[in-house]
Design a protein around this motif. Structure first.
Motif, PDB file in Angstrom:
ATOM      1  N   PRO A  27       0.807  -1.231   0.000  1.00 20.77           N
ATOM      2  CA  PRO A  27       0.000   0.000   0.000  1.00 20.77           C
ATOM      3  C   PRO A  27       0.836   1.275   0.000  1.00 20.77           C
ATOM      4  O   PRO A  27       0.400   2.304  -0.506  1.00 20.77           O
ATOM      5  CB  PRO A  27      -0.840  -0.121   1.279  1.00 20.77           C
ATOM      6  CG  PRO A  27      -0.135  -1.131   2.124  1.00 20.77           C
ATOM      7  CD  PRO A  27       0.520  -2.079   1.177  1.00 20.77           C
ATOM      8  N   ARG A  28       2.045   1.214   0.556  1.00 22.55           N
ATOM      9  CA  ARG A  28       2.901   2.408   0.542  1.00 22.55           C
ATOM     10  C   ARG A  28       3.300   2.763  -0.885  1.00 22.55           C
ATOM     11  O   ARG A  28       3.301   3.944  -1.269  1.00 22.55           O
ATOM     12  CB  ARG A  28       4.141   2.174   1.408  1.00 22.55           C
ATOM     13  CG  ARG A  28       3.856   1.985   2.884  1.00 22.55           C
ATOM     14  CD  ARG A  28       5.092   1.492   3.622  1.00 22.55           C
ATOM     15  NE  ARG A  28       5.517   0.176   3.141  1.00 22.55           N
ATOM     16  CZ  ARG A  28       6.597  -0.463   3.584  1.00 22.55           C
ATOM     17  NH1 ARG A  28       7.377   0.106   4.512  1.00 22.55           N
ATOM     18  NH2 ARG A  28       6.920  -1.661   3.111  1.00 22.55           N
ATOM     19  N   LEU A  29       3.632   1.761  -1.661  1.00 22.13           N
ATOM     20  CA  LEU A  29       4.005   2.010  -3.058  1.00 22.13           C
ATOM     21  C   LEU A  29       2.792   2.425  -3.876  1.00 22.13           C
ATOM     22  O   LEU A  29       2.917   3.231  -4.809  1.00 22.13           O
ATOM     23  CB  LEU A  29       4.651   0.751  -3.654  1.00 22.13           C
ATOM     24  CG  LEU A  29       5.943   0.279  -2.989  1.00 22.13           C
ATOM     25  CD1 LEU A  29       6.502  -0.935  -3.729  1.00 22.13           C
ATOM     26  CD2 LEU A  29       6.991   1.379  -2.944  1.00 22.13           C
ATOM     27  N   SER A  35       1.192   9.922  -5.971  1.00 21.78           N
ATOM     28  CA  SER A  35       1.703  11.225  -5.536  1.00 21.78           C
ATOM     29  C   SER A  35       3.037  11.622  -6.153  1.00 21.78           C
ATOM     30  O   SER A  35       3.433  12.781  -6.051  1.00 21.78           O
ATOM     31  CB  SER A  35       1.846  11.239  -4.005  1.00 21.78           C
ATOM     32  OG  SER A  35       2.825  10.303  -3.580  1.00 21.78           O
ATOM     33  N   VAL A  36       3.736  10.690  -6.809  1.00 21.68           N
ATOM     34  CA  VAL A  36       5.087  10.987  -7.273  1.00 21.68           C
ATOM     35  C   VAL A  36       5.121  12.100  -8.316  1.00 21.68           C
ATOM     36  O   VAL A  36       6.069  12.880  -8.369  1.00 21.68           O
ATOM     37  CB  VAL A  36       5.770   9.699  -7.814  1.00 21.68           C
ATOM     38  CG1 VAL A  36       5.057   9.178  -9.063  1.00 21.68           C
ATOM     39  CG2 VAL A  36       7.247   9.956  -8.107  1.00 21.68           C
ATOM     40  N   ALA A  43       8.121  12.036  -2.356  1.00 16.73           N
ATOM     41  CA  ALA A  43       8.166  10.616  -2.718  1.00 16.73           C
ATOM     42  C   ALA A  43       9.553  10.044  -2.463  1.00 16.73           C
ATOM     43  O   ALA A  43       9.696   8.909  -1.976  1.00 16.73           O
ATOM     44  CB  ALA A  43       7.774  10.435  -4.174  1.00 16.73           C
ATOM     45  N   ILE A  44      10.593  10.814  -2.774  1.00 19.06           N
ATOM     46  CA  ILE A  44      11.965  10.359  -2.516  1.00 19.06           C
ATOM     47  C   ILE A  44      12.166  10.114  -1.029  1.00 19.06           C
ATOM     48  O   ILE A  44      12.752   9.097  -0.616  1.00 19.06           O
ATOM     49  CB  ILE A  44      12.978  11.399  -3.038  1.00 19.06           C
ATOM     50  CG1 ILE A  44      12.952  11.436  -4.569  1.00 19.06           C
ATOM     51  CG2 ILE A  44      14.387  11.082  -2.547  1.00 19.06           C
ATOM     52  CD1 ILE A  44      13.758  12.577  -5.167  1.00 19.06           C
ATOM     53  N   ASP A  45      11.677  11.030  -0.206  1.00 12.07           N
ATOM     54  CA  ASP A  45      11.806  10.879   1.249  1.00 12.07           C
ATOM     55  C   ASP A  45      11.048   9.648   1.737  1.00 12.07           C
ATOM     56  O   ASP A  45      11.537   8.903   2.610  1.00 12.07           O
ATOM     57  CB  ASP A  45      11.280  12.129   1.952  1.00 12.07           C
ATOM     58  CG  ASP A  45      12.107  13.373   1.623  1.00 12.07           C
ATOM     59  OD1 ASP A  45      13.272  13.220   1.206  1.00 12.07           O
ATOM     60  OD2 ASP A  45      11.573  14.488   1.768  1.00 12.07           O
ATOM     61  N   SER A  46       9.858   9.430   1.201  1.00 13.00           N
ATOM     62  CA  SER A  46       9.065   8.268   1.607  1.00 13.00           C
ATOM     63  C   SER A  46       9.716   6.963   1.178  1.00 13.00           C
ATOM     64  O   SER A  46       9.710   5.966   1.914  1.00 13.00           O
ATOM     65  CB  SER A  46       7.647   8.367   1.028  1.00 13.00           C
ATOM     66  OG  SER A  46       6.963   9.498   1.533  1.00 13.00           O
ATOM     67  N   LYS A  69      11.882   7.385 -11.240  1.00 12.27           N
ATOM     68  CA  LYS A  69      10.898   8.374 -11.674  1.00 12.27           C
ATOM     69  C   LYS A  69      10.901   9.597 -10.761  1.00 12.27           C
ATOM     70  O   LYS A  69      10.880  10.745 -11.241  1.00 12.27           O
ATOM     71  CB  LYS A  69       9.504   7.742 -11.692  1.00 12.27           C
ATOM     72  CG  LYS A  69       8.400   8.701 -12.122  1.00 12.27           C
ATOM     73  CD  LYS A  69       7.057   7.981 -12.248  1.00 12.27           C
ATOM     74  CE  LYS A  69       5.965   8.946 -12.695  1.00 12.27           C
ATOM     75  NZ  LYS A  69       4.669   8.264 -12.930  1.00 12.27           N
ATOM     76  N   ALA A  70      10.915   9.375  -9.440  1.00 13.77           N
ATOM     77  CA  ALA A  70      10.895  10.495  -8.500  1.00 13.77           C
ATOM     78  C   ALA A  70      12.136  11.363  -8.658  1.00 13.77           C
ATOM     79  O   ALA A  70      12.057  12.601  -8.637  1.00 13.77           O
ATOM     80  CB  ALA A  70      10.788   9.966  -7.068  1.00 13.77           C
TER      81      ALA A  70
END
Length: 256
Positions: A27-29, A35-36, A43-46, A69-70
């Motif tokens: 679910p995180r991905l 949102s990316v 997104a990079i931080d997550s 991509k991010a």
């Protein structure tokens, strides 16, 4: 049906499902997929908070895809092709493969390997369907292909890609990209020393440019000044009052 045959069929079905998956199971991905585009740095931080070793096989490759991509969306220069090659080697028939090929082109562009970048861009174009939902990605691939050809000095060869990109931007009523597409075409015609045609495109860009920053406007006016100087005649200021009223393509195809 004997057990060996049943095992083979089941294995093939599992592999086929894995190859055609479009969304990760984590679910995180799934949230980051949504949102990316609008928040690449977040997104990079997550992604940094996720241990890829804890993910399933497909999700681990998808994690690498989102990472590439991010970073690209956040204008971080790519310095390695290891992640994108992992994605391409494992995405198989996934519907995300076309976008992965696009980002492979972006990676190799940053690495300075332009022939490989162009090959991946062309592979992406070959895979994109005529579905209007694919138009945004098609526009990005066309724009990057045209820009790269122009940067390599192949200005004439870049024109068909950039004109198709412009027509897509107009059809999508994307005023921002339409403005920059006109400007890019105008600058390329300056390089080709076709100053009258350059002026046509640059004037169209300037007429749509009220949403641009002062620095971008000044940059565009510089191109127009060059075209005016080369044609040895003063340039009338185009009207920019209808910048957001564009609905149908101007006669782009009539300009060669």
């Amino acid at each position: 049906m004997n057990r060996t045959l049943l095992l083979i069929i089941t294995t093939i079905a599992i592999i086929a499902c894995g190859c055609t998956r479009q969304q990760p199971s984590d679910p995180r991905l799934q949230r980051l997929t949504l949102s990316v585009d609008t928040g690449p740095q977040a997104a990079i931080d997550s992604l940094a908070a996720i241990d890829p070793a804890t993910l399933g096989d497909y999700d681990r490759h998808y994690y690498n895809f989102l990472t590439v991509k991010a970073r690209d969306k956040a204008y971080i220069v790519h310095t390695s092709d290891s992640l994108i090659l992992d994605v391409i080697n494992h995405f198989g028939r996934s519907p995300k493969m076309t976008e992965a090929l696009y980002y492979a082109g972006r990676v190799y562009s940053d690495l300075g390997d332009y022939p490989t970048a162009l090959r991946y861009f062309h592979d992406a174009l070959d895979r994109i369907s005529d579905d209007p939902e694919e138009d945004e990605l098609r526009g990005r691939v066309l724009s990057q292909t045209g820009r790269m050809l122009s940067n390599c000095g192949l200005h004439r060869q870049s024109l068909p890609y950039l004109k198709e990109c412009l027509e897509l931007s107009i059809s999508r009523n994307d005023t921002v990209n339409t403005t920059y597409d006109y400007q890019l075409l105008g600058s390329i015609y300056l390089d080709l020393q076709e100053y009258d045609t350059a002026t046509i495109y640059l004037d169209k860009a300037y007429s749509l440019a009220k949403h641009l920053s002062d620095s971008d406007l000044a940059f565009m006016e510089g191109f127009l000044a060059i075209a005016s100087y080369r044609t040895a005649r003063p340039r009338a200021q185009p009207d920019r009052t209808d910048a957001f009223q564009l609905r149908t393509p101007p006669a782009v195809t009539a300009i060669s």
